[in-house]
Scaffold this active site. Structure first.
Site, PDB file in Angstrom:
ATOM      1  N   ASP A   1      39.154  50.529  21.400  1.00 53.27           N
ATOM      2  CA  ASP A   1      40.174  50.880  22.384  1.00 53.27           C
ATOM      3  C   ASP A   1      39.654  50.776  23.814  1.00 53.27           C
ATOM      4  OD1 ASP A   1      42.451  52.051  23.540  1.00 53.27           O
ATOM      5  OD2 ASP A   1      42.565  53.612  22.017  1.00 53.27           O
TER       6      ASP A   1
ATOM      7  N   HIS B   1      43.891  49.667  21.000  1.00 53.40           N
ATOM      8  CA  HIS B   1      44.738  50.609  21.731  1.00 53.40           C
ATOM      9  C   HIS B   1      46.028  50.962  20.994  1.00 53.40           C
ATOM     10  CE1 HIS B   1      45.578  52.650  25.496  1.00 53.40           C
ATOM     11  NE2 HIS B   1      46.679  51.947  25.742  1.00 53.40           N
TER      12      HIS B   1
ATOM     13  N   SER C   1      49.293  56.168  25.623  1.00 54.17           N
ATOM     14  CA  SER C   1      48.705  55.655  26.858  1.00 54.17           C
ATOM     15  C   SER C   1      49.372  56.319  28.074  1.00 54.17           C
ATOM     16  CB  SER C   1      48.817  54.128  26.875  1.00 54.17           C
ATOM     17  OG  SER C   1      47.966  53.565  27.835  1.00 54.17           O
TER      18      SER C   1
END
Length: 278
Positions: free
Chosen positions: A224, A251, A102
């Protein structure tokens, strides 16, 4: 082994799993997400040390076990690039694989764009290339939430659907959330995942991805918040990349499908090392 490194006038907490590398193996340096999260949700990657490589974790400034200066002016990309450089230098990590999840993937891209020496590959989990694109996709996911929820309930439901689908939440994730660097997150990103108002709101590297010429493994989840519309430009822009979509994850496939995730990453690292050796 856990210890601390000097970074400017502060200290970085780090941990090294594993004793060293077998011939042709390289350490994996792990960049956590957020901004403002911790390494804890990613600590399962330490199992990769079983394949005769070190796995190196650290908490970024402002979160986790690292120092937390009360200074919003610090929370910009350059601070975290400098900290990353200080970790590599302080630990003598001359040649590495670089993992980012991320925001950690965003940081890995920014670092790779500086053309540093000694990066063998990138592993990028659920990594955006444009904050505007992320915001648009997150807003669309938010609008699909059930009506009538309070703001807090919206954030909880969004998290359950699009961040981590495991119930109950893994202990490592609960511990990580308790050590969250709220000032870092709100300064750089915003009040929540679907409202991007911070200093990263105009961040975009899509046009520069062609400058990165490294083998890259891209991972994301079917549910996600980092949707295929966000990941596709990353895969297209990194010439030597492969993209694997985890069908039962949001995620955090490293928590949601850990065995498959470790197998995939371990295989990729070994394949890169074999090609380098050849």
């Amino acid at each position: 082994m856990a210890a601390r490194l000097r970074f400017r006038e502060w200290e970085t907490w780090f941990e090294i799993v594993g004793e060293g590398e077998a011939p042709a193996r390289l350490p994996l340096l792990v960049l956590h997400g957020g901004p403002g999260s911790t390494h804890l949700a990613l600590e399962g990657l330490g199992a990769l040390a079983e394949n005769a490589r070190r796995v190196v974790f650290y908490d970024q400034l402002g979160s986790g076990e690292s120092d937390r200066p009360d200074d919003p002016s610090l929370w910009r990309v350059e601070t975290f690039l400098d900290q990353l450089r200080s970790v590599r230098e302080g630990l003598g990590l001359e040649r590495i694989h670089l993992f980012g999840s991320s925001w950690g993937g965003m940081l890995a891209l920014e670092y790779a764009l500086t053309q540093p020496e000694g990066i063998a590959s990138l592993v990028l989990n659920s990594t955006p290339t444009s904050a505007r694109r992320w915001a648009a996709q997150a807003r669309q996911l938010h609008d699909d939430l059930p009506p009538g929820l309070s703001v807090e309930e919206q954030e909880q439901e969004f998290f359950r659907r699009h961040v981590c689908r495991l119930e109950p939440q893994p202990e490592a994730l609960r511990r990580s959330r308790k050590q969250f660097g709220k000032q870092v997150y709100e300064t750089m990103w915003g009040p929540n995942e679907f409202t991007v108002t911070g200093t990263l709101r105009e961040w975009d590297v899509i046009g520069r991805l062609g400058e990165i010429r490294l083998p890259a493994l891209i991972t994301s989840g079917r549910y996600d918040e980092c949707t295929p519309a966000i990941v596709e430009p990353l895969h297209r822009g990194l010439e030597d990349s492969e993209w694997v979509l985890f069908e039962n994850s949001a995620h955090m496939p490293y928590l949601e499908e850990p065995e498959l995730y470790l197998e995939l990453v371990g295989s990729f690292l070994e394949r890169v090392e074999a090609q380098t050796k050849a």
